[in-house]
Design a protein around this motif. Structure first.
Motif, PDB file in Angstrom:
ATOM      1  N   ARG A  49     102.567 -21.260 -27.749  1.00 52.97           N
ATOM      2  CA  ARG A  49     102.511 -21.095 -29.189  1.00 52.97           C
ATOM      3  C   ARG A  49     102.758 -22.411 -29.924  1.00 52.97           C
ATOM      4  O   ARG A  49     103.529 -23.242 -29.468  1.00 52.97           O
ATOM      5  CB  ARG A  49     103.536 -20.042 -29.632  1.00 52.97           C
ATOM      6  N   SER A  50     102.087 -22.548 -31.043  1.00 52.22           N
ATOM      7  CA  SER A  50     102.314 -23.702 -31.915  1.00 52.22           C
ATOM      8  C   SER A  50     102.382 -23.199 -33.348  1.00 52.22           C
ATOM      9  O   SER A  50     101.790 -22.167 -33.695  1.00 52.22           O
ATOM     10  CB  SER A  50     101.194 -24.741 -31.759  1.00 52.22           C
ATOM     11  N   TYR A  51     103.103 -23.925 -34.179  1.00 48.25           N
ATOM     12  CA  TYR A  51     103.324 -23.507 -35.562  1.00 48.25           C
ATOM     13  C   TYR A  51     103.257 -24.722 -36.489  1.00 48.25           C
ATOM     14  O   TYR A  51     103.468 -25.858 -36.067  1.00 48.25           O
ATOM     15  CB  TYR A  51     104.703 -22.851 -35.720  1.00 48.25           C
ATOM     16  N   ASP A  52     102.989 -24.434 -37.754  1.00 52.99           N
ATOM     17  CA  ASP A  52     103.117 -25.441 -38.809  1.00 52.99           C
ATOM     18  C   ASP A  52     104.127 -24.899 -39.807  1.00 52.99           C
ATOM     19  O   ASP A  52     103.848 -23.951 -40.550  1.00 52.99           O
ATOM     20  CB  ASP A  52     101.777 -25.698 -39.498  1.00 52.99           C
ATOM     21  N   ALA A  53     105.313 -25.479 -39.787  1.00 57.79           N
ATOM     22  CA  ALA A  53     106.384 -25.005 -40.664  1.00 57.79           C
ATOM     23  C   ALA A  53     106.254 -25.546 -42.073  1.00 57.79           C
ATOM     24  O   ALA A  53     106.986 -25.119 -42.969  1.00 57.79           O
ATOM     25  CB  ALA A  53     107.747 -25.389 -40.082  1.00 57.79           C
ATOM     26  N   GLY A  54     105.338 -26.484 -42.291  1.00 60.00           N
ATOM     27  CA  GLY A  54     105.178 -27.057 -43.621  1.00 60.00           C
ATOM     28  C   GLY A  54     104.798 -26.025 -44.663  1.00 60.00           C
ATOM     29  O   GLY A  54     105.186 -26.137 -45.826  1.00 60.00           O
ATOM     30  N   THR A  55     104.055 -25.008 -44.252  1.00 56.87           N
ATOM     31  CA  THR A  55     103.635 -23.975 -45.199  1.00 56.87           C
ATOM     32  C   THR A  55     104.789 -23.089 -45.636  1.00 56.87           C
ATOM     33  O   THR A  55     104.634 -22.292 -46.562  1.00 56.87           O
ATOM     34  CB  THR A  55     102.541 -23.102 -44.574  1.00 56.87           C
ATOM     35  N   GLY A  56     105.952 -23.226 -44.981  1.00 61.29           N
ATOM     36  CA  GLY A  56     107.110 -22.418 -45.347  1.00 61.29           C
ATOM     37  C   GLY A  56     108.025 -23.067 -46.364  1.00 61.29           C
ATOM     38  O   GLY A  56     108.978 -22.444 -46.828  1.00 61.29           O
ATOM     39  N   LEU A  57     107.750 -24.324 -46.715  1.00 60.41           N
ATOM     40  CA  LEU A  57     108.591 -25.021 -47.700  1.00 60.41           C
ATOM     41  C   LEU A  57     108.354 -24.462 -49.095  1.00 60.41           C
ATOM     42  O   LEU A  57     107.220 -24.377 -49.552  1.00 60.41           O
ATOM     43  CB  LEU A  57     108.293 -26.517 -47.682  1.00 60.41           C
ATOM     44  N   ARG A  58     109.428 -24.078 -49.767  1.00 54.51           N
ATOM     45  CA  ARG A  58     109.312 -23.494 -51.100  1.00 54.51           C
ATOM     46  C   ARG A  58     110.109 -24.263 -52.159  1.00 54.51           C
ATOM     47  O   ARG A  58     109.929 -24.023 -53.361  1.00 54.51           O
ATOM     48  CB  ARG A  58     109.801 -22.041 -51.073  1.00 54.51           C
ATOM     49  N   SER A  59     110.984 -25.163 -51.733  1.00 56.25           N
ATOM     50  CA  SER A  59     111.835 -25.872 -52.677  1.00 56.25           C
ATOM     51  C   SER A  59     112.267 -27.203 -52.088  1.00 56.25           C
ATOM     52  O   SER A  59     112.093 -27.457 -50.891  1.00 56.25           O
ATOM     53  CB  SER A  59     113.085 -25.033 -53.008  1.00 56.25           C
ATOM     54  N   LEU A  60     112.842 -28.051 -52.937  1.00 54.90           N
ATOM     55  CA  LEU A  60     113.364 -29.326 -52.455  1.00 54.90           C
ATOM     56  C   LEU A  60     114.561 -29.102 -51.535  1.00 54.90           C
ATOM     57  O   LEU A  60     114.815 -29.918 -50.642  1.00 54.90           O
ATOM     58  CB  LEU A  60     113.748 -30.210 -53.638  1.00 54.90           C
ATOM     59  N   GLU A  61     115.267 -27.999 -51.718  1.00 55.42           N
ATOM     60  CA  GLU A  61     116.372 -27.670 -50.814  1.00 55.42           C
ATOM     61  C   GLU A  61     115.835 -27.396 -49.409  1.00 55.42           C
ATOM     62  O   GLU A  61     116.448 -27.788 -48.406  1.00 55.42           O
ATOM     63  CB  GLU A  61     117.133 -26.444 -51.330  1.00 55.42           C
ATOM     64  N   ASP A  62     114.677 -26.726 -49.316  1.00 53.84           N
ATOM     65  CA  ASP A  62     114.049 -26.493 -48.020  1.00 53.84           C
ATOM     66  C   ASP A  62     113.697 -27.814 -47.349  1.00 53.84           C
ATOM     67  O   ASP A  62     113.908 -27.994 -46.144  1.00 53.84           O
ATOM     68  CB  ASP A  62     112.772 -25.653 -48.181  1.00 53.84           C
ATOM     69  N   VAL A  63     113.148 -28.750 -48.135  1.00 52.82           N
ATOM     70  CA  VAL A  63     112.792 -30.068 -47.605  1.00 52.82           C
ATOM     71  C   VAL A  63     114.035 -30.764 -47.068  1.00 52.82           C
ATOM     72  O   VAL A  63     114.029 -31.328 -45.963  1.00 52.82           O
ATOM     73  CB  VAL A  63     112.113 -30.933 -48.683  1.00 52.82           C
ATOM     74  N   HIS A  64     115.099 -30.724 -47.841  1.00 56.79           N
ATOM     75  CA  HIS A  64     116.358 -31.348 -47.415  1.00 56.79           C
ATOM     76  C   HIS A  64     116.840 -30.761 -46.103  1.00 56.79           C
ATOM     77  O   HIS A  64     117.234 -31.489 -45.179  1.00 56.79           O
ATOM     78  CB  HIS A  64     117.419 -31.154 -48.503  1.00 56.79           C
ATOM     79  N   ASP A  65     116.811 -29.427 -45.987  1.00 61.92           N
ATOM     80  CA  ASP A  65     117.298 -28.768 -44.775  1.00 61.92           C
ATOM     81  C   ASP A  65     116.455 -29.134 -43.557  1.00 61.92           C
ATOM     82  O   ASP A  65     116.992 -29.355 -42.461  1.00 61.92           O
ATOM     83  CB  ASP A  65     117.295 -27.252 -44.967  1.00 61.92           C
ATOM     84  N   VAL A  66     115.136 -29.203 -43.724  1.00 61.73           N
ATOM     85  CA  VAL A  66     114.257 -29.519 -42.597  1.00 61.73           C
ATOM     86  C   VAL A  66     114.423 -30.976 -42.167  1.00 61.73           C
ATOM     87  O   VAL A  66     114.449 -31.276 -40.970  1.00 61.73           O
ATOM     88  CB  VAL A  66     112.785 -29.219 -42.952  1.00 61.73           C
ATOM     89  N   VAL A  67     114.542 -31.887 -43.124  1.00 60.32           N
ATOM     90  CA  VAL A  67     114.747 -33.297 -42.787  1.00 60.32           C
ATOM     91  C   VAL A  67     116.053 -33.463 -42.011  1.00 60.32           C
ATOM     92  O   VAL A  67     116.117 -34.184 -41.005  1.00 60.32           O
ATOM     93  CB  VAL A  67     114.740 -34.176 -44.052  1.00 60.32           C
ATOM     94  N   ALA A  68     117.122 -32.813 -42.484  1.00 63.66           N
ATOM     95  CA  ALA A  68     118.408 -32.888 -41.786  1.00 63.66           C
ATOM     96  C   ALA A  68     118.294 -32.303 -40.383  1.00 63.66           C
ATOM     97  O   ALA A  68     118.863 -32.844 -39.420  1.00 63.66           O
ATOM     98  CB  ALA A  68     119.472 -32.144 -42.587  1.00 63.66           C
ATOM     99  N   PHE A  69     117.562 -31.215 -40.242  1.00 62.72           N
ATOM    100  CA  PHE A  69     117.376 -30.575 -38.937  1.00 62.72           C
ATOM    101  C   PHE A  69     116.581 -31.489 -38.001  1.00 62.72           C
ATOM    102  O   PHE A  69     116.916 -31.623 -36.814  1.00 62.72           O
ATOM    103  CB  PHE A  69     116.634 -29.243 -39.128  1.00 62.72           C
ATOM    104  N   PHE A  70     115.544 -32.127 -38.528  1.00 59.17           N
ATOM    105  CA  PHE A  70     114.721 -33.068 -37.755  1.00 59.17           C
ATOM    106  C   PHE A  70     115.568 -34.229 -37.239  1.00 59.17           C
ATOM    107  O   PHE A  70     115.486 -34.619 -36.072  1.00 59.17           O
ATOM    108  CB  PHE A  70     113.582 -33.578 -38.637  1.00 59.17           C
ATOM    109  N   GLU A  71     116.408 -34.776 -38.113  1.00 62.08           N
ATOM    110  CA  GLU A  71     117.266 -35.898 -37.715  1.00 62.08           C
ATOM    111  C   GLU A  71     118.270 -35.474 -36.640  1.00 62.08           C
ATOM    112  O   GLU A  71     118.512 -36.211 -35.671  1.00 62.08           O
ATOM    113  CB  GLU A  71     118.005 -36.445 -38.938  1.00 62.08           C
ATOM    114  N   ALA A  72     118.857 -34.294 -36.793  1.00 58.21           N
ATOM    115  CA  ALA A  72     119.844 -33.826 -35.830  1.00 58.21           C
ATOM    116  C   ALA A  72     119.235 -33.563 -34.457  1.00 58.21           C
ATOM    117  O   ALA A  72     119.911 -33.679 -33.436  1.00 58.21           O
ATOM    118  CB  ALA A  72     120.517 -32.557 -36.345  1.00 58.21           C
ATOM    119  N   ARG A  73     117.946 -33.234 -34.418  1.00 59.37           N
ATOM    120  CA  ARG A  73     117.261 -33.016 -33.136  1.00 59.37           C
ATOM    121  C   ARG A  73     116.688 -34.321 -32.581  1.00 59.37           C
ATOM    122  O   ARG A  73     116.071 -34.318 -31.521  1.00 59.37           O
ATOM    123  CB  ARG A  73     116.117 -32.008 -33.305  1.00 59.37           C
TER     124      ARG A  73
END
Length: 216
Positions: A49-73
């Motif tokens: 399976r593959s996904y594109d999570a970009g379509t799930g972003l709805r706010s700048l808070e979502d962007v912040h959370d994903v960037v932080a998650f990306f950095e932590a991984r």
């Protein structure tokens, strides 16, 4: 090295995952013969399976959370759990998992460990998908249709999907073992960078955040 050797048991932001797109992919080889007929062969036994999570972003808070998650991984270095919005239970999406949802094995009186799995289709053509990341507290197990007590009659490894029966409760020969559960998909980022533009985001431009399943 197995993908699970560099895996963080953390869940991708659920609010974003529920707006993601994606699904299973197969790798098949199709050869066109001189007669005009086709010969088709499966290159891999399992789908991925593959996904594109970009379509799930709805706010700048979502962007912040994903960037932080990306950095932590550390980008694509470490895998993590992803809640597939289309396929996350042993049953249909609107139903509650039951102990008899999915066959996971047949007792022989000796084997105590059974792997969680989900079966798609029926009969000889059915595809059995191993489930390695069940949601903690969601796994229900039955033997011959009789539900077993978690912690007393069986235990679950939530990092591998293994169900282990306690001594004295190992399924006897011929006994059908079934299970119901919710589960996550083990994935990693399929990119080494994230590109998000504040101006573009406000204009409705969705960044691409590719994720790819890690197979056991």
């Amino acid at each position: 090295m197995s993908g699970f050797e560099a895996f963080h048991e953390v869940l991708f932001p659920v609010a974003v995952s529920f707006g993601a797109t994606g699904g299973p992919a197969r790798r098949n080889e199709i050869v066109l013969l001189t007669s005009g007929h086709e010969r088709r062969n499966a290159r891999f036994a399992d789908s991925r399976r593959s996904y594109d999570a970009g379509t799930g972003l709805r706010s700048l808070e979502d962007v912040h959370d994903v960037v932080a998650f990306f950095e932590a991984r550390r980008g694509s270095l470490h895998g993590f759990r992803f809640r597939d919005p289309f396929d996350m239970k042993s049953c249909r999406p609107h139903e509650t998992p039951a102990a008899t949802d999915q066959p996971i094995g047949t007792g022989d009186g000796t084997s105590a460990v059974f792997q969680l799995s989900k079966t798609y289709g029926d009969g000889a053509d059915a595809y059995r998908r191993p489930v390695a990341k069940p949601v903690a507290g969601s796994v229900r197990v039955a033997v011959e249709g009789i539900e077993q007590l978690a912690g007393t009659q069986f235990g679950v490894d939530h990092t591998t999907g293994g169900v282990t029966f306690v001594a004295g409760h190992v399924p006897v020969g011929g006994a059908a073992v079934t299970a119901g559960f919710a589960f996550d998909v083990p994935v990693r980022f399929d990119a080494e960078r994230l590109t998000v533009s504040l101006a573009g985001f406000r204009a409705g431009q969705i960044p691409t955040i590719p994720l790819i399943e890690i197979l056991p």
